[in-house]
Write an enzyme that holds these catalytic residues in place. Structure first.
Site, PDB file in Angstrom:
ATOM      1  N   VAL A   1       1.410  -1.634  -5.959  1.00  0.00           N
ATOM      2  CA  VAL A   1       0.787  -2.651  -5.113  1.00  0.00           C
ATOM      3  C   VAL A   1      -0.436  -3.269  -5.796  1.00  0.00           C
ATOM      4  O   VAL A   1      -0.805  -4.401  -5.499  1.00  0.00           O
ATOM      5  CB  VAL A   1       0.400  -2.084  -3.724  1.00  0.00           C
ATOM      6  CG1 VAL A   1       1.643  -1.737  -2.924  1.00  0.00           C
ATOM      7  CG2 VAL A   1      -0.499  -0.869  -3.822  1.00  0.00           C
TER       8      VAL A   1
ATOM      9  N   LYS B   1       4.136  14.304  -7.199  1.00  0.00           N
ATOM     10  CA  LYS B   1       3.070  13.374  -7.631  1.00  0.00           C
ATOM     11  C   LYS B   1       1.694  14.042  -7.581  1.00  0.00           C
ATOM     12  O   LYS B   1       1.276  14.538  -6.526  1.00  0.00           O
ATOM     13  CB  LYS B   1       3.099  12.137  -6.738  1.00  0.00           C
ATOM     14  CG  LYS B   1       2.151  11.013  -7.118  1.00  0.00           C
ATOM     15  CD  LYS B   1       2.401   9.821  -6.186  1.00  0.00           C
ATOM     16  CE  LYS B   1       1.561   8.603  -6.531  1.00  0.00           C
ATOM     17  NZ  LYS B   1       1.879   7.463  -5.640  1.00  0.00           N
TER      18      LYS B   1
ATOM     19  N   CYS C   1       4.058   6.541 -10.173  1.00  0.00           N
ATOM     20  CA  CYS C   1       3.194   5.406  -9.839  1.00  0.00           C
ATOM     21  C   CYS C   1       1.726   5.613 -10.218  1.00  0.00           C
ATOM     22  O   CYS C   1       1.376   5.622 -11.383  1.00  0.00           O
ATOM     23  CB  CYS C   1       3.366   5.043  -8.365  1.00  0.00           C
ATOM     24  SG  CYS C   1       2.897   3.323  -8.029  1.00  0.00           S
TER      25      CYS C   1
ATOM     26  N   GLU D   1       9.845   4.914  -7.003  1.00  0.00           N
ATOM     27  CA  GLU D   1       9.264   5.873  -6.058  1.00  0.00           C
ATOM     28  C   GLU D   1       9.871   5.575  -4.665  1.00  0.00           C
ATOM     29  O   GLU D   1      10.053   4.400  -4.311  1.00  0.00           O
ATOM     30  CB  GLU D   1       7.749   5.615  -6.047  1.00  0.00           C
ATOM     31  CG  GLU D   1       6.901   6.470  -5.154  1.00  0.00           C
ATOM     32  CD  GLU D   1       5.414   6.046  -5.230  1.00  0.00           C
ATOM     33  OE1 GLU D   1       5.103   4.935  -5.743  1.00  0.00           O
ATOM     34  OE2 GLU D   1       4.562   6.823  -4.762  1.00  0.00           O
TER      35      GLU D   1
HETATM   36  C1  ACM Z   1       1.329   3.978  -5.661  1.00  0.00           C
HETATM   37  O1  ACM Z   1       0.969   5.012  -6.232  1.00  0.00           O
HETATM   38  N1  ACM Z   1       2.458   3.924  -4.988  1.00  0.00           N
HETATM   39  C2  ACM Z   1       0.524   2.769  -5.739  1.00  0.00           C
END
Ligand code: ACM
Length: 258
Positions: free
Chosen positions: A169, A109, A142, A40
């Site tokens: 993270v 996303k 992510c 990402e």
């Molecule tokens: C994330 O979605 N970058 C933790």
């Protein structure tokens, strides 16, 4: 036919798009893959503090970054899935591009994470699949992994591989993605970054998981790395976990409505 599936784990320098792209291409040049998955925001860095910062490095879906990815993919007869901050009019999206054969398709996303919600608009593309060398590929970014509906929707649409650009993270995705693969009988390729950025540390551990939940490889927590594995993608079409138990044929959707 086997498909060579590669992941790049990088350590982007914040906002240095040109250098970060070059470093990823240098890692990719050392291997041969049919499909590369990059993290990402792999070229920009992640931890924007203002919308102006995010906007400064955001690009349109037909901007120079996507053009360079398309050119690399065409030259090396491969496909690339990579995350980037996308600008579209006044809106910013946390997007990933699939570049192949001189063409591109954008996924935005769906489930934004934490502070992303301050700058980015929730994705409006929905989950789609595309063929790469005859294999059906789906994309999620992510934090999308935390919503089982993301991977399930892609798998129901026929995805054999879920390409998963990430900037992780929280600690759970590497183990959690084994379940996403197992419960959907799909391959998953999570490409994460390493290092820290303005107080935020990323956990690395990029990986590829098989449809039976087996971990093919997991990269380190700290190093920039590339890895490629040859997979028999057709195995993701078999949804049986037992001769009499097909996870898709045995679904009971009428009991899943609220
Ligand atoms: C994330 O979605 N970058 C933790």
């Amino acid at each position: 036919m086997a498909l060579r599936l590669g992941v790049i784990q990088n350590r982007p320098q914040y906002l240095d798009t040109a250098a970060n792209l070059k470093a990823c291409f240098a890692l990719m040049d050392k291997h041969q893959a049919d499909l590369w998955v990059l993290p990402e925001f792999f070229a920009s860095g992640y931890h924007f503090k203002t919308k102006a910062e995010a906007r400064k490095c955001a690009e349109t879906s037909d901007g120079p970054l996507v053009a360079l990815l398309k050119a690399y993919a065409a030259k090396n007869d491969c496909a690339i899935v990579a995350g980037f901050p996308e600008k579209a009019g006044t809106k910013l999206y946390n997007s990933a591009v699939l570049a192949q054969g001189g063409k591109s398709r954008i996924y935005r996303k769906t489930h934004l994470f934490g502070g992303e919600k301050r700058f980015f608009t929730g994705g409006d593309t929905g989950f789609w699949t595309e063929k790469v060398k005859g294999v059906s590929i789906g994309v999620m970014v992510c934090f999308d992994w935390f919503f089982p509906e993301s991977a399930r929707t892609l798998a129901l649409k026929g995805a054999q591989i879920i390409a998963h650009p990430s900037n992780l993270v929280l600690p759970w995705a590497p183990e959690g993605m084994k379940i996403r693969s197992l419960e959907n009988r799909v391959f998953s390729a999570t490409a994460d970054r390493v290092g820290a950025e303005r107080g935020l540390r990323f956990i690395g551990q990029s990986q590829v998981v098989a449809p039976n939940g087996e971990l093919y490889f997991r990269l380190s927590r700290e190093q920039e790395q590339a890895a490629v594995i040859s997979i028999d993608a057709w195995t993701a079409k078999d949804k049986r976990v037992h001769p009499d138990c097909d996870l898709f044929a045995d679904r009971r959707p009428r009991f899943y409505a609220r």
